[in-house]
Design a protein around this motif. Sequence first.
Motif, mmCIF file in Angstrom:
data_model
loop_
_atom_site.group_PDB
_atom_site.id
_atom_site.type_symbol
_atom_site.label_atom_id
_atom_site.label_comp_id
_atom_site.label_asym_id
_atom_site.label_seq_id
_atom_site.Cartn_x
_atom_site.Cartn_y
_atom_site.Cartn_z
ATOM 1 N N LEU A 53 0.835 -1.203 0.000
ATOM 2 C CA LEU A 53 0.000 0.000 0.000
ATOM 3 C C LEU A 53 0.868 1.251 0.000
ATOM 4 O O LEU A 53 0.621 2.187 -0.774
ATOM 5 N N TYR A 54 1.885 1.271 0.834
ATOM 6 C CA TYR A 54 2.763 2.446 0.908
ATOM 7 C C TYR A 54 3.491 2.666 -0.415
ATOM 8 O O TYR A 54 3.620 3.802 -0.891
ATOM 9 N N LEU B 144 2.444 1.785 -3.383
ATOM 10 C CA LEU B 144 1.453 2.262 -4.356
ATOM 11 C C LEU B 144 1.126 3.737 -4.112
ATOM 12 O O LEU B 144 1.032 4.523 -5.065
ATOM 13 N N GLN B 145 0.951 4.095 -2.866
ATOM 14 C CA GLN B 145 0.606 5.479 -2.541
ATOM 15 C C GLN B 145 1.728 6.453 -2.907
ATOM 16 O O GLN B 145 1.474 7.620 -3.210
ATOM 17 N N ASN B 146 2.956 5.967 -2.882
ATOM 18 C CA ASN B 146 4.111 6.836 -3.130
ATOM 19 C C ASN B 146 4.790 6.570 -4.469
ATOM 20 O O ASN B 146 5.902 7.056 -4.712
ATOM 21 N N ASN B 147 4.089 5.799 -5.337
ATOM 22 C CA ASN B 147 4.572 5.547 -6.697
ATOM 23 C C ASN B 147 6.021 5.052 -6.731
ATOM 24 O O ASN B 147 6.854 5.541 -7.531
ATOM 25 N N THR C 245 12.668 3.800 0.611
ATOM 26 C CA THR C 245 11.267 3.849 1.043
ATOM 27 C C THR C 245 11.041 2.968 2.263
ATOM 28 O O THR C 245 10.301 3.344 3.191
ATOM 29 N N GLN D 207 -1.134 5.212 11.015
ATOM 30 C CA GLN D 207 -2.469 5.259 10.415
ATOM 31 C C GLN D 207 -3.047 3.847 10.340
ATOM 32 O O GLN D 207 -2.351 2.904 9.954
ATOM 33 N N VAL E 188 -4.711 1.098 8.604
ATOM 34 C CA VAL E 188 -4.916 0.786 7.182
ATOM 35 C C VAL E 188 -5.549 -0.600 6.996
ATOM 36 O O VAL E 188 -5.514 -1.160 5.905
ATOM 37 N N GLU F 167 -8.047 -0.834 4.081
ATOM 38 C CA GLU F 167 -7.480 -0.505 2.766
ATOM 39 C C GLU F 167 -6.577 -1.622 2.243
ATOM 40 O O GLU F 167 -6.595 -1.932 1.043
ATOM 41 N N VAL G 260 -4.709 -3.797 -3.872
ATOM 42 C CA VAL G 260 -3.521 -4.118 -3.087
ATOM 43 C C VAL G 260 -3.175 -5.595 -3.252
ATOM 44 O O VAL G 260 -2.010 -5.956 -3.447
#
Length: 227
Positions: free
Chosen positions: A43-44, A46-49, A61, A85, A87, A90, A96
Amino acid sequence: MKKINIALDGLSGCGKSSTAKAVAKELAYKFIDTGAMYRAVTLYFLQNNVDLDNPTAVRDTLDSIKIDFVYNAESGKNETILNEQNVEEEIRKMYVSQMVSPVAAIKAVRVAMVAQQQEMGKHRGVVMDGRDIGSVVFPDAELKLFMTASTEVRAERRKMELEAKGEKVNLEEIMENLESRDLQDSTRAESPLIKVENAVEIDTSDLQFEDQVQKVLDLARDHIAAE
């Protein structure tokens, strides 16, 4: 009474996490959902490309990722915390799920997560489920299990789980995702999904949830009594 570590490996969607949670609760052990850890990393990314083909970007990362688990007394469930957070909802979504296996196959990701997992279990009294727990994370676990179930049964279970959360899903898509993950997990170069020689195999295709939990508890108590 001496505590043991329980390593529970197996295929996606065969009830590993649910069983591990129930067993941990019954034994008053700590439950660690390693699949949720890899989902949180995914997820992280994906969120940060994050470019998975860029080793430097991946390593940098990973330094920014902190994963914890918190027990929700209201729901009676463990929930996944990514950088403070929640998650949990999500990380269970299909977008995901479709990327977990490629992320989990990256050596740097596995090294980082295994280090955290081994730290969590160094004092024993842990039930941990995943793909490489008995082979890599806890090769010295007193009880090792390997859970399986047919693709059809696993897909139906996953469909019901997602629909209960309000997510619209297609059964064929879920089956394809499970089969793809099985292949990727069992053939990857880093810590592939395998059944270790001394693991007890449990096929949950025709088992009620309570029965599979009881089977694991019986095995666990036998090992605890022998310690």
